[in-house]
Design a protein around this motif. Structure first.
Motif, PDB file in Angstrom:
ATOM      1  N   ALA B 136       0.830  -1.201   0.000  1.00 52.16           N
ATOM      2  CA  ALA B 136       0.000   0.000   0.000  1.00 52.16           C
ATOM      3  C   ALA B 136       0.865   1.252   0.000  1.00 52.16           C
ATOM      4  N   ASP B 150       1.925   9.011   4.793  1.00 54.26           N
ATOM      5  CA  ASP B 150       1.020   8.188   5.605  1.00 54.26           C
ATOM      6  C   ASP B 150       1.197   8.608   7.064  1.00 54.26           C
ATOM      7  N   GLY B 165      -2.868  -0.074  13.234  1.00 55.78           N
ATOM      8  CA  GLY B 165      -3.980   0.524  12.488  1.00 55.78           C
ATOM      9  C   GLY B 165      -4.968  -0.565  12.095  1.00 55.78           C
ATOM     10  N   PRO B 166      -5.843  -0.353  11.142  1.00 55.10           N
ATOM     11  CA  PRO B 166      -5.877   0.910  10.396  1.00 55.10           C
ATOM     12  C   PRO B 166      -6.562   2.023  11.180  1.00 55.10           C
ATOM     13  N   THR B 167      -6.347   3.231  10.732  1.00 52.63           N
ATOM     14  CA  THR B 167      -6.998   4.379  11.351  1.00 52.63           C
ATOM     15  C   THR B 167      -7.810   5.098  10.281  1.00 52.63           C
ATOM     16  N   GLU B 168      -8.408   6.192  10.661  1.00 53.46           N
ATOM     17  CA  GLU B 168      -9.207   6.963   9.684  1.00 53.46           C
ATOM     18  C   GLU B 168      -8.329   7.483   8.553  1.00 53.46           C
ATOM     19  N   SER B 169      -7.052   7.767   8.869  1.00 55.26           N
ATOM     20  CA  SER B 169      -6.183   8.401   7.878  1.00 55.26           C
ATOM     21  C   SER B 169      -5.113   7.476   7.306  1.00 55.26           C
ATOM     22  N   SER B 170      -5.087   6.210   7.747  1.00 50.29           N
ATOM     23  CA  SER B 170      -4.060   5.292   7.266  1.00 50.29           C
ATOM     24  C   SER B 170      -4.594   3.873   7.183  1.00 50.29           C
ATOM     25  N   GLN B 171      -4.241   3.193   6.075  1.00 55.11           N
ATOM     26  CA  GLN B 171      -4.647   1.801   5.896  1.00 55.11           C
ATOM     27  C   GLN B 171      -3.602   0.822   6.443  1.00 55.11           C
ATOM     28  N   LEU B 173      -1.552  -1.503   8.797  1.00 55.78           N
ATOM     29  CA  LEU B 173      -1.966  -2.312   9.936  1.00 55.78           C
ATOM     30  C   LEU B 173      -0.995  -2.183  11.115  1.00 55.78           C
ATOM     31  N   SER B 191       1.161  -3.730   5.745  1.00 55.34           N
ATOM     32  CA  SER B 191      -0.063  -3.147   5.213  1.00 55.34           C
ATOM     33  C   SER B 191      -1.141  -4.190   4.918  1.00 55.34           C
ATOM     34  N   LYS B 192      -0.746  -5.472   4.901  1.00 58.01           N
ATOM     35  CA  LYS B 192      -1.766  -6.510   4.711  1.00 58.01           C
ATOM     36  C   LYS B 192      -1.273  -7.804   5.335  1.00 58.01           C
TER      37      LYS B 192
END
Lengths: 125, 244
Positions: B136, B150, B165-171, B173, B191-192
Motif C-alpha cells: 500500500a 502516511d 492501524g488501520p486508522t481513519e487516515s491510514s490503511q 496495519l 499493510s496486509k
C-alpha cells in the motif's frame, strides 16, 4: 508407527529452527527445497513423516509431493504441508496430490504436534 | 535451554494430571463396591462421591493449566527463535532476511516494507530496503525512497512508537519502529496480513515489541561490523555465531 524421524523441507531458516526446538524428541533432518529433500530421502530411508513447505526455490512443494507419491520407495510417507498459502484451492490441490494434512503459517506449535500425533495413531503407534 | 525448562514444567503437569486421573479411576471403581456392600454405609458413599467430584474438578483445572502452560511455552519458543535469528549474524543482508522471515512466517504479513533512514538521521531520506514487492506504500514511494504522506508511518518514523492501524487516515496495519537506544532509524510497515489471518492477535504483540526493541539494534550492529572491514580494504569475514 510412532513418528520419530522427520524430514523437514523448508527454505526459511527461522521455521527450520522452530521445528528443531519443538521437535526435540524426534530426529529432524532438514532440506532447503524439494531437490535437496530428494537427496536426503535417497541417503536415508527411515523417515516417518515429512513437513513440507510449498513455496521454495529449485523444486517447490507440489513438485516434490508429485515426485515422492509416484515413487514406490516413498509413496507411503505421510506428508504434512505447512505453508503461508491459505486458499482452499491450494489445500485441495495438496490433499489430492497425496498430502496427509495441510497446515497454514503462522502456525501454533501445538497444531503441528497434534497433527504428527494423529499421524502416529493413524499408522498404528 | 528455555525450551527444556518449559518442557520440564509441562511434563510435571502431565504427570500430575495422570495421577489425578488414576485416583479418580480408583475411586470410580471403588464406589460401586461400597454402594453394594451390606449393611450400606451412606456416609462413606457420600464422602467418596464428594472426593470423586473434587478429583474431577482438579482434573479439569490441571488440563486447563497444562494447555495454558504448553501454549505459553510455545509462545516463548517463538520469541526465542526470533531473537536468535535477529542476532545470529552480523551480515546486514542476513539480518534483513531474518526480519522478513519473522514478518512473514511468525506475524503472517503478506504486504510489508522495511524502511530505513539513509544515515540513521531523521532528516535524511528514508529508503525502502526490503518489501513484499507490492504494498500500500507504492503510491508514497519514488525511486526506492518513501517520500512520506502516511500519518501512521510518519509518526512512527518521527517518534519511534509502535502503532497499530488501520486508522481513519491510514490503511497501514502496523508501523513498527526500528530504534537504537530509543533513537528511530527506520520502521517495519505491514499493510496486509495473509488472507487466512484476519488480524493481529494478543500473541503477536510480543513479537511486534521484540522487533521494535531488537531489529533496529541488530541492523545497526551489522552495519557497524561491515564498515571497519571495508575501511581496512578487506572484505567482511563470515561471522555466523554458531548454530542451534
Amino acid at each position: 508407527m510412532k513418528v520419530t524421524k522427520i524430514l523437514v523441507v523448508e527454505d526459511s531458516k527461522l521455521v527450520r529452527m522452530m521445528y528443531d526446538v519443538m521437535l526435540q524428541r524426534c530426529s529432524v533432518v532438514h532440506a532447503c527445497d524439494g531437490q535437496e529433500a530428494l537427496t536426503r530421502l535417497a541417503e536415508q530411508s527411515d523417515f516417518d513423516a515429512v513437513l513440507l513447505d510449498l513455496n521454495m526455490p529449485r523444486m517447490n512443494g507440489f513438485e516434490f509431493l508429485s515426485v515422492i507419491k509416484a515413487d514406490p520407495r516413498w509413496s507411503h510417507l505421510p506428508v504434512v504441508v505447512v505453508t503461508t498459502e491459505g486458499h482452499d484451492d491450494f489445500a485441495q490441490r495438496a490433499m489430492q496430490a497425496g498430502a496427509a494434512a495441510y497446515l497454514t503459517k503462522p502456525f501454533r506449535a501445538e497444531t503441528v504436534l497434534e497433527t504428527l500425533e494423529k499421524l502416529s495413531q493413524a499408522t498404528g503407534a | 535451554m528455555i525450551n527444556e525448562n518449559a518442557e520440564d514444567v509441562v511434563e510435571q503437569l502431565r504427570k500430575t494430571l495422570e495421577l489425578a486421573r488414576q485416583l479418580a479411576e480408583r475411586l470410580e471403581s471403588t464406589l460401586p463396591r461400597v454402594e453394594a456392600s451390606t449393611p450400606p454405609n451412606p456416609q462413606l458413599i457420600a464422602e467418596l462421591e464428594e472426593k470423586l467430584a473434587a478429583y474431577k474438578v482438579d482434573q479439569e483445572e490441571l488440563t486447563s493449566r497444562l494447555v495454558d502452560t504448553e501454549h505459553k511455552a510455545h509462545r516463548l519458543m517463538n520469541l526465542y527463535v526470533a531473537l536468535y535469528q535477529l542476532h545470529e549474524s552480523l551480515k546486514p543482508e542476513a539480518v534483513r532476511s531474518a526480519i522478513v522471515d519473522i514478518t512473514v512466517n511468525l506475524l503472517g504479513a503478506e504486504h510489508f516494507a522495511l524502511l530505513l533512514y539513509e544515515n540513521d538521521q531523521r532528516t535524511s531520506d528514508v529508503f525502502v530496503v526490503e518489501s513484499s514487492g507490492r504494498t500500500a506504500l507504492d503510491p508514497l514511494c519514488m525511486g526506492g525512497r518513501y517520500i512520506g504522506g502516511d500519518p501512521l508511518i510518519d509518526a512512527t518514523l518521527a517518534d519511534g512508537t509502535l502503532r497499530l492501524g488501520p486508522t481513519e487516515s491510514s490503511q497501514v496495519l502496523a508501523a513498527i519502529p526500528l530504534s537504537i537506544q530509543e533513537h528511530p532509524v527506520g520502521a517495519l510497515v505491514i499493510s496486509k496480513l495473509l488472507d487466512h489471518k484476519p488480524a493481529f492477535g494478543n500473541e503477536d504483540r510480543d513479537l511486534l515489541n521484540l522487533l521494535a526493541v531488537h531489529a533496529g539494534s541488530a541492523l545497526h550492529a551489522a552495519s557497524v561490523h561491515v564498515k571497519p572491514s571495508k575501511r581496512n580494504g578487506r572484505p567482511a569475514q563470515g561471522d555466523e555465531r554458531g548454530s542451534v
